[in-house]
Write a protein that holds these residues in place. Sequence first.
Motif, PDB file in Angstrom:
ATOM      1  N   GLU A 146      -2.788 -13.796   1.029  1.00 56.75           N
ATOM      2  CA  GLU A 146      -2.073 -13.888  -0.231  1.00 56.75           C
ATOM      3  C   GLU A 146      -0.669 -13.322  -0.084  1.00 56.75           C
ATOM      4  OE1 GLU A 146      -4.241 -12.001  -3.333  1.00 56.75           O
ATOM      5  OE2 GLU A 146      -6.087 -13.158  -2.996  1.00 56.75           O
ATOM      6  N   ARG A 147       0.221 -13.735  -0.971  1.00 53.38           N
ATOM      7  CA  ARG A 147       1.584 -13.211  -0.938  1.00 53.38           C
ATOM      8  C   ARG A 147       1.560 -11.683  -1.055  1.00 53.38           C
ATOM      9  NH1 ARG A 147       1.650 -16.561  -5.278  1.00 53.38           N
ATOM     10  NH2 ARG A 147       2.217 -18.747  -4.913  1.00 53.38           N
ATOM     11  N   GLY A 148       2.389 -11.057  -0.252  1.00 47.11           N
ATOM     12  CA  GLY A 148       2.517  -9.603  -0.321  1.00 47.11           C
ATOM     13  C   GLY A 148       1.617  -8.837   0.618  1.00 47.11           C
ATOM     14  N   GLU A 149       0.594  -9.483   1.163  1.00 43.30           N
ATOM     15  CA  GLU A 149      -0.306  -8.793   2.072  1.00 43.30           C
ATOM     16  C   GLU A 149       0.369  -8.560   3.422  1.00 43.30           C
ATOM     17  OE1 GLU A 149      -4.684 -10.353   0.519  1.00 43.30           O
ATOM     18  OE2 GLU A 149      -3.829 -11.161   2.370  1.00 43.30           O
ATOM     19  N   VAL A 150       0.021  -7.453   4.061  1.00 42.30           N
ATOM     20  CA  VAL A 150       0.429  -7.203   5.442  1.00 42.30           C
ATOM     21  C   VAL A 150      -0.709  -7.691   6.324  1.00 42.30           C
ATOM     22  CG1 VAL A 150       1.022  -5.452   7.154  1.00 42.30           C
ATOM     23  CG2 VAL A 150       1.841  -5.222   4.802  1.00 42.30           C
ATOM     24  N   VAL A 151      -0.416  -8.654   7.184  1.00 43.63           N
ATOM     25  CA  VAL A 151      -1.481  -9.269   7.978  1.00 43.63           C
ATOM     26  C   VAL A 151      -1.180  -9.153   9.469  1.00 43.63           C
ATOM     27  CG1 VAL A 151      -2.168 -10.890   6.175  1.00 43.63           C
ATOM     28  CG2 VAL A 151      -0.417 -11.572   7.845  1.00 43.63           C
TER      29      VAL A 151
END
Length: 291
Positions: free
Chosen positions: A92-97
């Motif tokens: 999702e937008r904003g997640e650090v992956v």
Amino acid sequence: MEDAATSASDSGDGDGGGTRESGEQGGQPKKQRSFWKELPLLIGIALILALLIKTFLVQAFSIPSDSMQNTLQQGDRVLVDKLTPWFGSEPERGEVVVFHDPANWLAGEPTATPNPLQRVLGWIGLMPSSNEKDLIKRVIGVAGDTVECKGTGPLKVNGHALNDTFVYAGNTPCSVDDQGGQFKVKVPKGKIWVMGDHRQNSLDSRYHQQDKNHGFVPVDNVIGRAIVIAWPPTRWNTLPIPDAFDQNLSAAAPGALGLAGAVPLVLWRRHRLAGGPTGGNPRVSSDGTAG
């Protein structure tokens, strides 16, 4: 009263000569194994559990660069949730992956040479693996999103300006250069657009638009979401999605736009058929409904 071991040894003697020591009949409980004999088994079980946890649940990763400052510092250890993607959840937008290198992004980067113990511990997940070519960035756009940078910013997603409070202090949301800092892209299905929080020190999606994925990262390459900074203890913290991504950033679907455009037309038609100012229709009574 005789104990249970004695009672078990009496049966079938036939000599009435009283009881025998249970040890003579082999009924004495086995001696408990010493701790040192059980230690290899305990270690084996622990290693298997650690391997399963690494494979299906959580894995530790080390931060090798400054590209995610100040959210993450070089040397931080983060724990990555690997379970959620197993249930079909997408980034999702904003997640650090954390994701596998999609198209040789790490070409030319130095590779650590771990010792045998580090290799084993990295393989089972008890410490970060040093030989995996993985990267960590923040998700800015998902499938269907239009991401845009003009000048120094702001960074826009589907026309909405992001309040990038998580961007490294002193950096601008967008980089003014002709190598990829100025762009407007639409994220295709099955891909994500990623950027580092240290905008002027991150070779992210912006600077790989000439690769086979045009800078996008395939969702299948995503290992999981970084959820917490686990080490060092002074840096312990969770990694929530910034408030900037709480606003409605979704792109308007073509169907929704068509519906919005059709509503006034339908209302006009109903009004006309009901005998409004635009003219009556003798086939429909004044108290009837059209459609």
